[in-house]
Motif scaffolding. Structure first.
Motif, PDB file in Angstrom:
ATOM      1  N   SER A 235      24.399  -9.747   7.136  1.00  8.31           N
ATOM      2  CA  SER A 235      23.150  -9.033   7.394  1.00  8.31           C
ATOM      3  C   SER A 235      23.365  -7.523   7.363  1.00  8.31           C
ATOM      4  O   SER A 235      22.588  -6.781   6.751  1.00  8.31           O
ATOM      5  CB  SER A 235      22.583  -9.449   8.756  1.00  8.31           C
ATOM      6  OG  SER A 235      22.297 -10.830   8.794  1.00  8.31           O
TER       7      SER A 235
ATOM      8  N   SER B 249      18.526 -16.286   9.537  1.00  9.10           N
ATOM      9  CA  SER B 249      18.909 -16.574   8.158  1.00  9.10           C
ATOM     10  C   SER B 249      19.119 -15.256   7.421  1.00  9.10           C
ATOM     11  O   SER B 249      18.687 -14.191   7.883  1.00  9.10           O
ATOM     12  CB  SER B 249      17.818 -17.379   7.449  1.00  9.10           C
ATOM     13  OG  SER B 249      16.642 -16.595   7.321  1.00  9.10           O
ATOM     14  N   LEU B 250      19.752 -15.326   6.273  1.00 12.32           N
ATOM     15  CA  LEU B 250      19.946 -14.128   5.467  1.00 12.32           C
ATOM     16  C   LEU B 250      18.609 -13.621   4.937  1.00 12.32           C
ATOM     17  O   LEU B 250      18.423 -12.411   4.748  1.00 12.32           O
ATOM     18  CB  LEU B 250      20.908 -14.424   4.306  1.00 12.32           C
ATOM     19  CG  LEU B 250      21.595 -13.200   3.672  1.00 12.32           C
ATOM     20  CD1 LEU B 250      22.366 -12.411   4.712  1.00 12.32           C
ATOM     21  CD2 LEU B 250      22.522 -13.636   2.546  1.00 12.32           C
ATOM     22  N   GLU B 251      17.665 -14.538   4.729  1.00 10.97           N
ATOM     23  CA  GLU B 251      16.334 -14.133   4.290  1.00 10.97           C
ATOM     24  C   GLU B 251      15.644 -13.282   5.357  1.00 10.97           C
ATOM     25  O   GLU B 251      14.968 -12.301   5.045  1.00 10.97           O
ATOM     26  CB  GLU B 251      15.475 -15.357   3.956  1.00 10.97           C
ATOM     27  CG  GLU B 251      15.896 -16.119   2.709  1.00 10.97           C
ATOM     28  CD  GLU B 251      17.128 -16.981   2.925  1.00 10.97           C
ATOM     29  OE1 GLU B 251      17.718 -17.418   1.916  1.00 10.97           O
ATOM     30  OE2 GLU B 251      17.498 -17.218   4.095  1.00 10.97           O
ATOM     31  N   GLU B 252      15.813 -13.656   6.620  1.00  9.19           N
ATOM     32  CA  GLU B 252      15.223 -12.869   7.701  1.00  9.19           C
ATOM     33  C   GLU B 252      15.899 -11.500   7.799  1.00  9.19           C
ATOM     34  O   GLU B 252      15.243 -10.486   8.046  1.00  9.19           O
ATOM     35  CB  GLU B 252      15.349 -13.610   9.035  1.00  9.19           C
ATOM     36  CG  GLU B 252      14.720 -12.893  10.219  1.00  9.19           C
ATOM     37  CD  GLU B 252      13.208 -12.753  10.105  1.00  9.19           C
ATOM     38  OE1 GLU B 252      12.640 -11.942  10.863  1.00  9.19           O
ATOM     39  OE2 GLU B 252      12.584 -13.438   9.261  1.00  9.19           O
TER      40      GLU B 252
ATOM     41  N   GLN C 125      17.121  -9.875   5.324  1.00  8.74           N
ATOM     42  CA  GLN C 125      16.589  -9.100   4.213  1.00  8.74           C
ATOM     43  C   GLN C 125      15.219  -8.519   4.564  1.00  8.74           C
ATOM     44  O   GLN C 125      14.921  -7.357   4.254  1.00  8.74           O
ATOM     45  CB  GLN C 125      16.481  -9.974   2.964  1.00  8.74           C
ATOM     46  CG  GLN C 125      16.030  -9.224   1.722  1.00  8.74           C
ATOM     47  CD  GLN C 125      16.069 -10.096   0.478  1.00  8.74           C
ATOM     48  OE1 GLN C 125      16.248 -11.311   0.563  1.00  8.74           O
ATOM     49  NE2 GLN C 125      15.915  -9.497  -0.681  1.00  8.74           N
ATOM     50  N   LYS C 126      14.393  -9.298   5.253  1.00  9.73           N
ATOM     51  CA  LYS C 126      13.065  -8.815   5.673  1.00  9.73           C
ATOM     52  C   LYS C 126      13.195  -7.642   6.642  1.00  9.73           C
ATOM     53  O   LYS C 126      12.531  -6.601   6.492  1.00  9.73           O
ATOM     54  CB  LYS C 126      12.284  -9.950   6.333  1.00  9.73           C
ATOM     55  CG  LYS C 126      10.904  -9.559   6.860  1.00  9.73           C
ATOM     56  CD  LYS C 126      10.205 -10.765   7.478  1.00  9.73           C
ATOM     57  CE  LYS C 126       8.781 -10.442   7.931  1.00  9.73           C
ATOM     58  NZ  LYS C 126       8.741  -9.544   9.089  1.00  9.73           N
TER      59      LYS C 126
ATOM     60  N   GLN D 111      15.979  -4.678   4.997  1.00  2.43           N
ATOM     61  CA  GLN D 111      15.728  -4.114   3.679  1.00  2.43           C
ATOM     62  C   GLN D 111      14.239  -3.881   3.442  1.00  2.43           C
ATOM     63  O   GLN D 111      13.794  -2.759   3.282  1.00  2.43           O
ATOM     64  CB  GLN D 111      16.319  -5.022   2.586  1.00  2.43           C
ATOM     65  CG  GLN D 111      17.831  -4.896   2.442  1.00  2.43           C
ATOM     66  CD  GLN D 111      18.347  -5.519   1.155  1.00  2.43           C
ATOM     67  OE1 GLN D 111      17.746  -6.443   0.599  1.00  2.43           O
ATOM     68  NE2 GLN D 111      19.477  -5.032   0.676  1.00  2.43           N
ATOM     69  N   GLU D 112      13.455  -4.969   3.446  1.00  2.00           N
ATOM     70  CA  GLU D 112      12.029  -4.839   3.150  1.00  2.00           C
ATOM     71  C   GLU D 112      11.307  -3.964   4.171  1.00  2.00           C
ATOM     72  O   GLU D 112      10.400  -3.198   3.823  1.00  2.00           O
ATOM     73  CB  GLU D 112      11.375  -6.225   3.097  1.00  2.00           C
ATOM     74  CG  GLU D 112      11.885  -7.114   1.973  1.00  2.00           C
ATOM     75  CD  GLU D 112      11.378  -8.536   2.093  1.00  2.00           C
ATOM     76  OE1 GLU D 112      10.492  -8.787   2.935  1.00  2.00           O
ATOM     77  OE2 GLU D 112      11.871  -9.406   1.346  1.00  2.00           O
TER      78      GLU D 112
ATOM     79  N   GLN E 154       5.328 -12.973  -0.712  1.00  2.00           N
ATOM     80  CA  GLN E 154       6.644 -13.216  -0.126  1.00  2.00           C
ATOM     81  C   GLN E 154       6.781 -14.620   0.464  1.00  2.00           C
ATOM     82  O   GLN E 154       7.879 -15.025   0.862  1.00  2.00           O
ATOM     83  CB  GLN E 154       6.917 -12.159   0.953  1.00  2.00           C
ATOM     84  CG  GLN E 154       7.014 -10.746   0.373  1.00  2.00           C
ATOM     85  CD  GLN E 154       6.640  -9.681   1.381  1.00  2.00           C
ATOM     86  OE1 GLN E 154       5.647  -9.806   2.112  1.00  2.00           O
ATOM     87  NE2 GLN E 154       7.425  -8.614   1.448  1.00  2.00           N
TER      88      GLN E 154
ATOM     89  N   TYR F  26       5.636 -15.853   3.273  1.00  2.00           N
ATOM     90  CA  TYR F  26       5.742 -15.983   4.723  1.00  2.00           C
ATOM     91  C   TYR F  26       4.632 -16.868   5.297  1.00  2.00           C
ATOM     92  O   TYR F  26       4.859 -17.637   6.242  1.00  2.00           O
ATOM     93  CB  TYR F  26       5.686 -14.607   5.395  1.00  2.00           C
ATOM     94  CG  TYR F  26       6.815 -13.674   5.020  1.00  2.00           C
ATOM     95  CD1 TYR F  26       8.133 -14.133   4.970  1.00  2.00           C
ATOM     96  CD2 TYR F  26       6.577 -12.335   4.724  1.00  2.00           C
ATOM     97  CE1 TYR F  26       9.165 -13.282   4.626  1.00  2.00           C
ATOM     98  CE2 TYR F  26       7.612 -11.479   4.384  1.00  2.00           C
ATOM     99  CZ  TYR F  26       8.908 -11.957   4.332  1.00  2.00           C
ATOM    100  OH  TYR F  26       9.928 -11.105   3.987  1.00  2.00           O
TER     101      TYR F  26
ATOM    102  N   GLU G 286       5.167 -20.549   4.424  1.00  2.00           N
ATOM    103  CA  GLU G 286       6.216 -21.068   5.311  1.00  2.00           C
ATOM    104  C   GLU G 286       5.636 -21.380   6.688  1.00  2.00           C
ATOM    105  O   GLU G 286       5.991 -22.390   7.322  1.00  2.00           O
ATOM    106  CB  GLU G 286       7.345 -20.052   5.443  1.00  2.00           C
ATOM    107  CG  GLU G 286       8.478 -20.502   6.372  1.00  2.00           C
ATOM    108  CD  GLU G 286       9.427 -19.374   6.717  1.00  2.00           C
ATOM    109  OE1 GLU G 286      10.641 -19.538   6.499  1.00  2.00           O
ATOM    110  OE2 GLU G 286       8.961 -18.335   7.231  1.00  2.00           O
TER     111      GLU G 286
END
Length: 583
Positions: A241, A380-383, A385-386, A389-390, A562, A564, A567
């Motif tokens: 992360s 998670s790595l997706e979280e 990234q949010k 990064q985002e 995205q 979200y 999901e």
């Protein structure tokens, strides 16, 4: 059941096993004798049987001969306690005996209890005052529960952190509030779960900042490398992360790293963002092992932040941990007091939560609030990234600090109101004008949503009128002017000491004729609020099913690039399946 596998260098294995067995037996006896100690404010989840109970934080004993700490809190499922250095200044040494624990003890994650906001009569209490807040950790943490087939602890659910998790997916126009860094919009619509009520949604968005125009950053990564951080969902995920954030750094940014286990040490002196290889190499060195001297780590992190302080820049500590402090300063109140003092030097603190059992959410959310930062949970790595990064600008760049909101309801138009969420951020009416009272900071480009459930004049009230209450004098404004309420915002500039004030009237003409005809944002946020309240076992949602909530959300996803919101719909449907399974 606790299994022990021992690996020794010399001596009799049998004697060592007898010794360890005796110690564990003593700890189990002590733990059983402490079950009558309870906490009134912190909830602890019991993951072994799906039930929840109030527990004390426990205690720990240690056997110095083997340098092995034995605690009433559970260890990770498989942890090797050995020397895991990798940063300068650590003094945790490998014991002669290495123990591997495999445990099925209950999860002792800690959550602070906040009671749901009550219904209030406008005639007796017309003003609602609270601090704005941009935390989102509760949603990500609760998602983790559902994804693993378990309902979250009710105290793990904070509805405003669910609502504020989702970026806008519509082209809703917000009105710029002159003289402030904010834009705002609002809508009213019939409540989908109570036909006698109306929902008021207010959106407040901070002005965004172009990434290339961000001021230089002085960041300190404060990394927990203790034994409780062992595992793919903890230190391994933490390292990956932080690398995402490192990859976004510019040459004018700099990073220091402090790590702590049994003690704290500097893993990386202030390093320019242009030297990413050096920063990444420092992150890669960390492995988990030892106890958790989080208080000492905090003190060292603030020293590093002050050493590298950038005047007019971003000076922030990112604390990445499961919050299981067990050496030195570990009281939440002591930590809050320390962090509150340090923020006056212009250094803010945000927290990134990792892990499951032993996770101390109660501490993480409170010290982030005290440090004028925000709290995120990384499942998670997706979280990651949010968050890193985002939403990097919102995570790191404060555009307004000590942001307070106050809404006065017009008694000629509104009989009752109930604020949905923000229980942890309630303020007294007089706190609104008191610049000494702390409030939340808002990051660049962050959108916040505030929801109220209203009983309009002529509707069916939840509370009977008072028999002996004198009738209030007529409102100062003419009821025909269509105002439902009056919103006031008070905030300080990032380095300001005196607050500024703006206001916005909320008019009844914004009321949609039906829930179905309301805008996408109102309908989706209503679904999210319903989901959060139902997870908290709020009786207002007792007759509303998860399938109904999923349907509302599914019909209001908007331009969900995205994913979200899609999901979220899946998550609600999984909660429905879990409810059916447990019924």
């Amino acid at each position: 059941m606790l299994k022990i596998k021992a690996i020794g260098r010399k001596g009799s294995y049998g004697l060592v096993l007898v010794l360890l067995t005796s110690l564990l037996s003593a700890c189990n006896t002590a733990s059983n004798s402490s079950t009558d100690r309870t906490s009134n404010t912190v909830s602890t989840s019991n993951q072994s049987d799906g039930h929840y109970e109030k527990m004390s934080a426990g205690y720990e004993t240690s056997y110095s001969g083997a340098d092995l700490a034995l605690k009433s809190k559970p260890s990770p499922s498989s942890v090797e306690y050995e020397s895991r250095l990798g940063f300068r200044g650590a003094d945790y040494q490998s014991p002669g005996l290495r123990a591997v624990f495999e445990t099925q003890q209950p999860d002792t994650a800690q959550y602070k209890n906040y009671s749901d906001n009550p219904v209030k009569q406008v005639v007796t209490e017309p003003v609602s005052t609270f601090s704005l807040d941009m935390d989102t950790a509760s949603y990500a943490n609760s998602r983790r529960f559902i994804a693993h087939g378990r309902m979250p602890h009710p105290d793990a659910v904070r509805v405003e952190e669910f609502i504020n998790y989702f970026p806008s997916t519509s082209n809703e126009k917000l009105t710029s509030i002159t003289g402030s860094p904010f834009s705002a919009g609002y809508e009213l619509a019939p409540s989908p779960w109570n036909t006698d009520k109306v929902l008021l949604r207010v959106n407040i968005k901070a002005n965004d900042v172009n990434f290339n125009q961000l001021p230089p950053s002085n960041l300190v990564f404060l990394v927990d490398t203790s034994g409780s951080m062992y595992g793919e969902d903890r230190l391994d995920l933490l390292k990956e992360s932080l690398k995402l954030l490192v990859n976004k750094l510019r040459p004018q940014d700099k990073v220091s790293i402090v790590a702590y286990a049994g003690s704290a040490g500097v893993a990386l002196e202030p390093t320019s963002g242009s030297n990413k290889a050096k920063i990444l190499a420092a992150i890669d060195k960390f492995e988990a092992g030892g106890s958790t001297a989080g208080g000492e780590g905090l003190q060292l992190a603030y020293k590093m932040a002050e050493r590298g302080k950038v005047n007019g820049g971003i000076n922030r500590i990112l604390l990445a941990t499961d919050g299981d402090f067990n050496v030195g300063i570990n009281s939440t109140e002591e930590l809050k007091a320390f962090v509150s003092r340090e923020k006056e030097k212009g250094i803010t603190l945000s927290t990134l939560g990792f892990g499951t059992n032993n996770f101390n959410d109660a501490m993480m959310v409170q010290i982030a609030d005290a440090g004028n930062g925000n709290y995120s949970y990384i499942d998670s790595l997706e979280e990651a990234q949010k968050v890193l990064q985002e939403e990097m600008s919102a995570t790191l760049v404060t555009v307004a600090k000590d942001v307070k909101a106050q809404i006065e309801f017009n008694p000629a138009q509104v009989l009752e109101y109930r604020q949905i969420g923000y229980e942890k951020r309630q303020l007294k009416q007089e706190d609104f004008n008191n610049d000494k009272v702390d409030a939340g900071d808002i990051g660049a480009g962050k959108k916040l949503t505030v929801l109220y459930e209203l009983t309009l004049a002529g509707g069916k009230p939840s509370i009977d009128p008072l028999r002996y209450q004198n009738k209030k004098s007529a409102p100062a404004i003419n009821a025909s002017n269509n105002e439902i309420a009056f919103l006031k915002l008070r905030w300080k500039t990032p380095r300001g000491q005196k607050s500024e004030l703006v206001s916005l009237p909320i008019e009844k003409k914004a009321l949609a004729s039906s829930f179905a005809s309301a805008g996408v944002e109102t309908r989706f946020m209503a679904a999210v609020a319903a989901y959060g309240q139902k997870l908290r076992n709020n009786p207002e949602l007792s007759k509303t099913s998860y399938q109904q909530i999923a349907s509302w959300a599914n019909n209001a996803k908007g331009d969900d690039k995205q994913g979200y919101r899609a999901e979220f719909v899946k998550l609600v449907r999984k909660a429905a399946a879990l409810e059916d399974k447990n019924s």
